[in-house]
Design an enzyme around this catalytic site. Structure first.
Site, PDB file in Angstrom:
ATOM      1  N   VAL A   1      49.303  70.652  33.343  1.00  0.00           N
ATOM      2  CA  VAL A   1      50.288  71.628  33.790  1.00  0.00           C
ATOM      3  C   VAL A   1      49.872  72.096  35.188  1.00  0.00           C
ATOM      4  O   VAL A   1      48.714  72.430  35.419  1.00  0.00           O
ATOM      5  CB  VAL A   1      50.377  72.828  32.834  1.00  0.00           C
ATOM      6  CG1 VAL A   1      51.425  73.823  33.321  1.00  0.00           C
ATOM      7  CG2 VAL A   1      50.722  72.358  31.424  1.00  0.00           C
TER       8      VAL A   1
ATOM      9  N   LYS B   1      54.998  70.871  33.687  1.00  0.00           N
ATOM     10  CA  LYS B   1      54.276  70.172  32.616  1.00  0.00           C
ATOM     11  C   LYS B   1      54.634  68.694  32.695  1.00  0.00           C
ATOM     12  O   LYS B   1      55.780  68.300  32.497  1.00  0.00           O
ATOM     13  CB  LYS B   1      54.631  70.753  31.249  1.00  0.00           C
ATOM     14  CG  LYS B   1      53.804  70.152  30.123  1.00  0.00           C
ATOM     15  CD  LYS B   1      53.773  71.041  28.893  1.00  0.00           C
ATOM     16  CE  LYS B   1      55.077  71.076  28.151  1.00  0.00           C
ATOM     17  NZ  LYS B   1      54.946  71.705  26.823  1.00  0.00           N
TER      18      LYS B   1
ATOM     19  N   ASP C   1      53.418  75.386  15.795  1.00  0.00           N
ATOM     20  CA  ASP C   1      52.146  75.281  16.511  1.00  0.00           C
ATOM     21  C   ASP C   1      51.860  76.589  17.258  1.00  0.00           C
ATOM     22  O   ASP C   1      51.435  76.584  18.415  1.00  0.00           O
ATOM     23  CB  ASP C   1      52.165  74.110  17.490  1.00  0.00           C
ATOM     24  CG  ASP C   1      50.766  73.721  17.964  1.00  0.00           C
ATOM     25  OD1 ASP C   1      49.800  74.031  17.240  1.00  0.00           O
ATOM     26  OD2 ASP C   1      50.645  73.125  19.042  1.00  0.00           O
TER      27      ASP C   1
ATOM     28  N   GLY D   1      49.908  66.900  28.248  1.00  0.00           N
ATOM     29  CA  GLY D   1      49.480  66.445  29.562  1.00  0.00           C
ATOM     30  C   GLY D   1      49.118  67.630  30.435  1.00  0.00           C
ATOM     31  O   GLY D   1      49.067  68.775  29.969  1.00  0.00           O
TER      32      GLY D   1
ATOM     33  N   LEU E   1      46.791  74.079  36.401  1.00  0.00           N
ATOM     34  CA  LEU E   1      46.578  75.275  35.587  1.00  0.00           C
ATOM     35  C   LEU E   1      45.821  74.983  34.302  1.00  0.00           C
ATOM     36  O   LEU E   1      45.163  75.862  33.750  1.00  0.00           O
ATOM     37  CB  LEU E   1      47.932  75.916  35.246  1.00  0.00           C
ATOM     38  CG  LEU E   1      48.780  76.385  36.433  1.00  0.00           C
ATOM     39  CD1 LEU E   1      50.143  76.845  35.953  1.00  0.00           C
ATOM     40  CD2 LEU E   1      48.076  77.505  37.180  1.00  0.00           C
ATOM     41  N   GLY E   2      45.924  73.767  33.805  1.00  0.00           N
ATOM     42  CA  GLY E   2      45.265  73.422  32.549  1.00  0.00           C
ATOM     43  C   GLY E   2      45.823  72.119  32.021  1.00  0.00           C
ATOM     44  O   GLY E   2      46.623  71.440  32.666  1.00  0.00           O
TER      45      GLY E   2
ATOM     46  N   GLY F   1      46.867  70.132  28.070  1.00  0.00           N
ATOM     47  CA  GLY F   1      46.950  70.154  26.620  1.00  0.00           C
ATOM     48  C   GLY F   1      47.255  68.772  26.093  1.00  0.00           C
ATOM     49  O   GLY F   1      47.092  67.759  26.789  1.00  0.00           O
ATOM     50  N   GLY F   2      47.709  68.703  24.847  1.00  0.00           N
ATOM     51  CA  GLY F   2      48.002  67.422  24.240  1.00  0.00           C
ATOM     52  C   GLY F   2      49.129  66.680  24.937  1.00  0.00           C
ATOM     53  O   GLY F   2      49.176  65.457  24.937  1.00  0.00           O
TER      54      GLY F   2
END
Length: 797
Positions: free
Chosen positions: A492, A507, A604, A490, A484-485, A487-488
């Site tokens: 997902v 995740k 965040d 790791g 799915l994507g 980020g910082g």
């Protein structure tokens, strides 16, 4: 799919014949295709519409044969409709499905239209094509996302190999003859040898079922029938794929990767359909066993190549093909039908493989400054004797070494395993304590039991443990197609629990991530105690060996930033939806700050951390940076600043001071981004310095606040409401924390339109915040991110 489907499945398809056609093969922007309507290809071969899946009652967009509605050749698996109210239409140039939930599901989400004047046509090939009406350019086609059916003209393979937009076309079986969701069996080009076709089962078992022999695709199930020579193979630096055409003996031929693991071959002649089911496996259940692999040569007699001067003929009719790769020897060695190879000398990677006999090869070799490498040359008996001697001598030495070494190896392995289990149980016990109200420090028996469950709860335990094997199965072994994507923390992945059938988001801690076990523990300890409709729900976690994984409820509409910053998707969020999203985020923040069992500062908050469920309700996610506040805490200072540039309040970015008002500042930025459709940190005016906050302030002072508004909102908004929301956003981004409202005040202002609002002062950060500005205090460590990725280091409290 099996030839004889259960009666209940066939009865569910009888409704197809009562559908009313639009009397056309094309869907125009002015058309709406309802559940009772279909498109029919020009020659009357295929039909497209919504059909009901009998076990769950969900509806899917699909394509089937008009002569036999039970033969479904394509399904949009990712966009299911909850009832018969589904509609297919073209919006903003894209194919969009809706139902009673009124949530837009974009069929062509992987290839969005950049024009609004488009049309979609169902062809007699079974391909559904979305094109620009003016240019005729293909924007998207169903042939690019096959399901379980391989139709003539369709391509199975790898595409865009040397680009950043690599893609693959594979077949994935239905879960069952009645359920079109993804099943256990996958057919695709082999990742190691692109001339082979392989089938994978859900447990990781792999079988090569076909290979290119120079003239055609040879399947393992072919006996006296010979090759299926209507296949062609293409390989260059960008694309590698197989395609085929129907033989002259039939009107149409196609293949289906069945849910039982067989490869079914279908034939249509004079409107009648017949089939042959090719078993790829030796057991009665259709599983891949070792016996199946004997149908394909498991090793080659000749593994040594002799060099000869000359050139292979350039025509493919001589039994040779061209393959775009550097490792020609390995490719030829692994294919027992490959007789010889030669590397190409045009400055590009590539080689020519020859599949004919050695005798014929010696007759057709051409003179030239090149080298041909021919498999073997010695007799079979001689090679076998040499092979025996080469193996026997070192084998005797090896057996002696093993007898000495085995005792020490087994002892060390057992000790390592015990240490590994101890570390894992220690970590699990700590996490167990985080999420238990009255958990004893030593409850390892319960943790051990939870580790082997797919999803379950133990006594006094609030957070279930998943086994790593269950996560691998749910995500199809972390398949790239399910990603799915990232980020910082790791990557997902999307997954589906095998027993419950529940969709999940997984995740997984990246081994190169600077966020680690501390953030993992922090998120678990914070979010497992929270329950609110505007917070993403944590379903469980997994700790095994080096793996640290969090499992969440799946949000089908991804994150807020994927809508508001996308020029195509922006139109799908009208003003009413944007207001509801703003209010939902506010309610979630108010719960965190005031009404949860713990007072929590998110730290965040940004649009990429706002997820949208199937009804477009917002849910706050990613609590790895969150901090728990005591009842008497007002403001806390940290030596390590974490967060994303563009969303951090000035007192936090400059001095490390954070409080509830830090989240309020981030919320104000999000309001202005939702209204404008622009990113704060990426917004530039004509002088290349002013950010979104500066632009909003200047327009507000000039009395032209509506100039900030996204152009997609003009037809759906009230100007007074937009101005009020801009004013609230400006109040939230005031420079001094004391001048900002708290979330209770924000909720009151959003809910009471008749109440006058205070006038905002000049907000903070009217220009772009540079790294030099941010690091003005050299004694403080800061970790900022660009491209909305948070990189941080959390300090102990």
């Amino acid at each position: 799919m099996a030839l004889f489907l259960p009666l209940i499945f066939l009865m569910s398809f009888l409704s197809f014949f009562s559908y009313s056609s639009l009397a056309t093969d094309t869907l125009l922007p002015s058309d709406t295709l309802s559940n009772s309507q279909t498109l029919v290809s020009a020659g009357g071969v295929f039909e497209l519409g919504l059909f009901s899946e009998s076990s769950s009652g969900y509806y899917y967009l699909g394509i089937w044969f008009r002569a036999d509605a039970s033969k479904v050749v394509w399904v949009d698996r990712d966009n299911s409709i909850v009832d018969s109210s589904g509609l297919l239409q073209i919006r903003s140039g894209n194919l969009v499905l809706t139902d009673r939930r009124q949530v837009p599901l974009i069929v062509n989400s992987l290839s969005l239209a950049n024009v609004t004047n488009t049309s979609a046509t169902l062809l007699d090939t079974g391909n559904f094509v979305l094109k620009g009406a003016d240019t005729g350019t293909t924007i998207w086609q169903s042939f690019d996302i096959p399901t379980d059916t391989f139709l003539p003209g369709m391509k199975i393979g790898l595409f865009g190999l040397n680009t950043t937009h690599q893609g693959f076309h594979i077949l994935v079986s239905w879960a069952s003859p009645q359920n079109p969701s993804r099943g256990l069996f996958t057919l695709s080009i082999d990742a190691d040898d692109h001339t082979k076709i392989s089938v994978w089962r859900g447990d990781g078992t792999k079988m090569n079922i076909g290979f290119w022999n120079g003239n055609g695709l040879r399947f393992v199930f072919e006996n006296s029938t010979g090759n299926i020579n209507n296949f062609s193979y293409h390989s260059d630096e960008h694309d590698v794929f197989y395609t085929f055409s129907t033989t002259k003996n039939y009107d149409l031929m196609w293949f289906v990767m069945a849910s039982t693991g067989t490869l079914d071959q279908y034939f249509m002649l004079a409107g009648k359909i017949s089939n042959v089911s090719h078993a790829l496996c030796g057991d009665s259940d259709g599983g891949n066993t070792g016996r199946c692999l004997t149908s394909l040569p498991s090793m080659c007699d000749d593994v040594i190549f002799s060099e000869m001067n000359g050139l292979l003929p350039s025509t493919t009719s001589t039994g040779s093909i061209y393959v775009w790769t550097n490792d020609c020897e390995t490719l030829c060695k692994n294919n027992c039908s490959c007789t010889a190879f030669t590397s190409l000398h045009n400055g590009q990677p590539g080689c020519q493989l020859y599949f004919g006999s050695k005798q014929n090869l010696l007759k057709i070799i051409e003179k030239g400054a090149g080298s041909i490498y021919i498999r073997g040359g010695a007799s079979s008996d001689g090679k076998k004797r040499k092979l025996w001697l080469a193996i026997a001598v070192p084998l005797a030495s090896l057996l002696i070494s093993i007898s000495v070494f085995s005792f020490w190896y087994l002892r060390c392995r057992r000790k390592h395993k015990e240490d590994q289990v101890t570390r894992r149980e220690s970590d699990q016990a700590r996490l167990f304590q985080m999420c238990s109200n009255n958990a004893s420090p030593i409850q390892l028996d319960e943790v051990r039991g939870a580790n082997n469950m797919e999803l379950g709860r133990q006594k006094d335990q609030d957070l279930p443990f998943f086994s790593f094997s269950a996560i691998k199965t749910a995500t199809d072994y972390f398949a790239e197609a399910n990603k799915l994507g990232e980020g910082g923390y790791g990557p997902v992945y999307k997954g589906k629990l095998l027993l419950e059938g529940q969709e999940i988001a997984v995740k997984r801690l990246s081994k190169i991530s600077r966020q680690g076990l501390e953030e993992f523990k922090n998120e678990v300890s914070v979010i497992c105690k929270l329950q609110h409709r505007n917070l993403v729900r944590l379903l469980g976690c997994c700790i095994e060996a080096e793996e640290s994984i969090l499992i969440y409820e799946y949000m089908p509409n991804n994150s807020l930033d994927s809508f508001i910053f996308d020029s195509t998707k922006q139109a799908l969020l009208d003003w009413e939806r944007r207001m509801n999203i703003i209010k939902g985020i506010a309610q979630g923040l108010l719960y965190l700050h005031k009404y949860s069992r713990l007072r929590i500062i998110h730290r965040d908050l940004k649009t990429s951390n706002i997820l949208l469920d199937s009804d477009m309700n917002p849910k706050i996610s990613d609590f790895g940076m969150a901090r728990i506040f005591g009842d008497n805490d007002i403001r806390v200072q940290t030596k390590r600043v974490v967060g994303t540039i563009g969303y951090m309040s000035p007192e936090y970015a400059m001095d490390g001071l954070f409080s509830e008002k830090s989240d309020v500042f981030s919320f104000g930025v999000i309001i202005l981004e939702i209204i404008s459709g622009k990113k704060n940190i990426a917004f530039f005016d004509v002088d290349q310095s002013q950010n979104l906050l500066g632009r909003a302030w200047n327009l507000w002072k000039e009395g032209n606040g509506l100039g900030l508004m996204d152009s997609a909102l003009h037809a759906s908004c009230s100007s007074s409401e937009v101005m009020r929301y801009i004013q609230i956003g400006l109040l939230c981004v005031q420079e001094r924390a004391l001048d900002r409202p708290n979330m209770s005040d924000v909720i009151f202002m959003l809910s009471n339109e008749s109440v006058a609002l205070p006038h905002p002062k000049e907000p903070a950060f009217l220009t772009q915040l540079s790294s030099t500005d941010a690091d003005s205090s050299s004694s403080r460590q800061r970790y900022y991110s660009k491209n909305d990725m948070t990189i941080s280091e959390v300090d102990a409290r």
